[in-house]
Design an enzyme around this catalytic site. Sequence first.
Site, mmCIF file in Angstrom:
data_model
loop_
_atom_site.group_PDB
_atom_site.id
_atom_site.type_symbol
_atom_site.label_atom_id
_atom_site.label_comp_id
_atom_site.label_asym_id
_atom_site.label_seq_id
_atom_site.Cartn_x
_atom_site.Cartn_y
_atom_site.Cartn_z
ATOM 1 C CB THR A 40 -101.017 64.809 -38.549
ATOM 2 O OG1 THR A 40 -101.187 65.018 -37.146
ATOM 3 C CG2 THR A 40 -101.450 66.064 -39.291
ATOM 4 C CE1 TYR A 54 -104.263 66.430 -36.922
ATOM 5 C CE2 TYR A 54 -103.946 68.806 -36.846
ATOM 6 C CZ TYR A 54 -103.448 67.532 -36.695
ATOM 7 O OH TYR A 54 -102.149 67.346 -36.306
ATOM 8 C CB SER A 87 -98.062 58.876 -33.274
ATOM 9 O OG SER A 87 -97.758 60.214 -32.960
ATOM 10 C CB THR A 120 -95.278 64.472 -36.042
ATOM 11 O OG1 THR A 120 -96.365 65.210 -35.470
ATOM 12 C CG2 THR A 120 -95.375 64.502 -37.563
ATOM 13 C CG ASP A 121 -97.996 64.049 -31.085
ATOM 14 O OD1 ASP A 121 -97.534 65.059 -31.646
ATOM 15 O OD2 ASP A 121 -99.143 63.995 -30.615
ATOM 16 C CE LYS A 193 -94.616 67.587 -33.350
ATOM 17 N NZ LYS A 193 -95.960 66.955 -33.262
ATOM 18 C CD GLU A 314 -73.466 68.056 -12.302
ATOM 19 O OE1 GLU A 314 -73.905 68.287 -11.153
ATOM 20 O OE2 GLU A 314 -72.588 68.737 -12.844
#
Length: 357
Positions: A40, A54, A87, A120-121, A193, A314
């Site tokens: 981005t 975009y 990304s 950023t992904d 993120k 667990e």
Amino acid sequence: MFHRQAAQFAVALLGFALFVPTSLAQARLANVTILATGGTIAGSGATSTTTVGYTAATVGVQNLIAAVPELAKVANVSGEQVFQIASENMSNEHWLTLARRVNTLLAQPNVDGIVITHGTDTMEETAYFLNLVVKSRKPVVLVGSMRPSTAMSADGPLNLYNAVLLAAHPDAAGRGVLVSMNDQIQSARDVTKTNTTTTDTFKSTDLGMLGYIQGGKPSFYRAVTRKHTTESEFDVGALTALPQVEIALSYANVGPTQVEALMAAGAKGIVHAGVGNGSLPARVKPALVAARAKGAIVVRASRVGQGILARNGEANDDQLDFVVADTLSPQKARILLMLALTKTTNTREIQRMFYTY
């Protein structure tokens, strides 16, 4: 005659005084290389109010640098276009290429730090991968933006300025790979993120950020204690590929389909992103046991996002011969398991690695 010579000498001294400090200040600036991968921060939209919908990865690295002329005041900046992708398309092959380029550059005496512009992904994943394979104490800083370069109040230019400032600062050395977004400094291991669109999306919600960038300098408040970079046992120099490791997500009413399909596709390791403390649903457990019996390494992680994954909590991990992810997210556990499998298939050794990195 004497007065004229004295006047000429004074003018010469003044010129020297005006020239030398500027030259010396320029000489003291760190040399920072910006490696651009797209995202981005290099995106563009149809209008100044386009912040969704975009097109990512359209602006080249030289234009990114030219858009922030203030960079020249904090570092001697050069740029390389390594990739130009969104990304979500980042692959293992991209990581290997990027890591080798970073290590090559940092081995050069005329490179003091590196900034990587990134979407950023998957920024947190690339950052953690590099955190494990970079072989230098010099700063490596990942940076991106949540708004494209054409947007009103685009966050990319200031983020890039701060990232270069951070990479040029001696206090950033030896702290592992860093992420610089929204005036904050985050550790590659801990950051994630947390919001789909807001500019404050990157947070280390469990263990906290490392510090701030304010007033033109970084301020650190926390140190990274897990091993990284020069202390890491992993090396990508001779690797041409990474082992196939996949993630199976748990949820109410989940069945064995994911695990069975991943094994059929050739997975060498499976990270089970379980609910809660990594619980194993009754319908999934047999598939994971079968996967381990076939030689795949099984790592229990949690989809929760915070907390320690308790060994033998667990599930009886000792009996099942499973590994637990400690505080790593499923996506970061996948990265560590891939690198671990380049060294060993011994689950005790792999568990040691999860408690080390």
